[in-house]
Design an enzyme around this catalytic site. Structure first.
Site, mmCIF file in Angstrom:
data_model
loop_
_atom_site.group_PDB
_atom_site.id
_atom_site.type_symbol
_atom_site.label_atom_id
_atom_site.label_comp_id
_atom_site.label_asym_id
_atom_site.label_seq_id
_atom_site.Cartn_x
_atom_site.Cartn_y
_atom_site.Cartn_z
ATOM 1 N N LYS A 121 -2.628 -0.435 1.668
ATOM 2 C CA LYS A 121 -1.719 -0.587 1.595
ATOM 3 C C LYS A 121 -0.725 -1.417 2.533
ATOM 4 C CE LYS A 121 2.305 0.542 0.365
ATOM 5 N NZ LYS A 121 3.723 1.600 0.267
ATOM 6 N N ASP A 140 1.546 -1.000 -4.955
ATOM 7 C CA ASP A 140 3.050 -0.835 -4.355
ATOM 8 C C ASP A 140 3.560 -0.124 -5.262
ATOM 9 O OD1 ASP A 140 4.608 -2.542 -4.952
ATOM 10 O OD2 ASP A 140 5.272 -2.685 -2.965
#
Length: 211
Positions: A121, A140
């Site tokens: 991420k 997320d």
């Protein structure tokens, strides 16, 4: 509507709502974006944006963080939560950048994820926004929630969700997909009370009202 058609419609509508998507985190260099993104885990962007000016005034260079006492880093990042782990990881990342990458934040996914505390991420966000390189879609909590609600995935693991999302969008859109879903998730489709009555995706949402 097929999944790929729905994905395109979602992108097109949200791109009109947010014509210039970019991180809400404040940064000016790849290292500053990496630090801010790492600190944003389980923390609001607003809080991170309050902490990072203090952080970079104290340690302006990557080398400064590598040489810093981890307890001093803990004190500065304490209000972002999980501060001990974040401080340890930031020092480790800075040290590796200095020792292995010549003091420059690396520009590939494979290299970035070798840094302390940097998973896909964070690496995807740094690559897309600091270097204009799309190697993945940052997943997320907002992306995870909206991808499920909009029927783009049935998975719960971020890595698997990313694998489901990537074929649905052209590579050049991967960086913006994160921003668009995050912004929309915060403003219209939050976790507890989605605003379905004012949602411009309502007519194509297979799970409208799902919390």
């Amino acid at each position: 509507m097929r999944k790929k058609e729905r994905a395109k419609e979602i992108y097109d509508r949200l791109a009109k709502r947010y014509p210039s998507p970019e991180p809400a985190l404040h940064w000016s260099t790849p290292w500053e974006l990496l630090v801010a993104t790492a600190l944003s885990a389980q923390c609001t962007d607003e809080r991170v944006n309050m902490v990072t000016p203090v952080f970079f005034e104290r340690w302006p260079e990557i080398s400064d963080v590598a040489e810093a006492d981890v307890t001093d880093i803990e004190d500065v990042v304490r209000s972002t939560g999980f501060f001990r782990n974040k401080a340890k990881n930031l020092k480790a990342a800075a040290t590796r950048i200095m020792e292995v990458y010549g003091g420059e934040v690396p520009k590939t996914m494979a290299e970035l994820i070798t840094l302390g505390g940097v998973a896909r991420k964070t690496a995807s966000i740094v690559l897309a926004n600091a270097f204009g390189v799309n190697e993945g879609i940052a997943v997320d909590t907002h992306v995870k929630r909206l991808a499920f609600r909009m029927g783009l995935t049935t998975k719960t693991d971020p890595i698997q969700i990313e694998k489901d999302l990537m074929p649905l969008y052209p590579r050049e859109q991967w960086g913006d997909v994160n921003h668009l879903l995050v912004f929309f998730g915060r403003e219209v489709c939050p976790a507890r009370k989605p605003k379905c009555d004012e949602c411009e995706l309502n007519d194509i949402c297979p799970k409208k009202g799902v919390k």
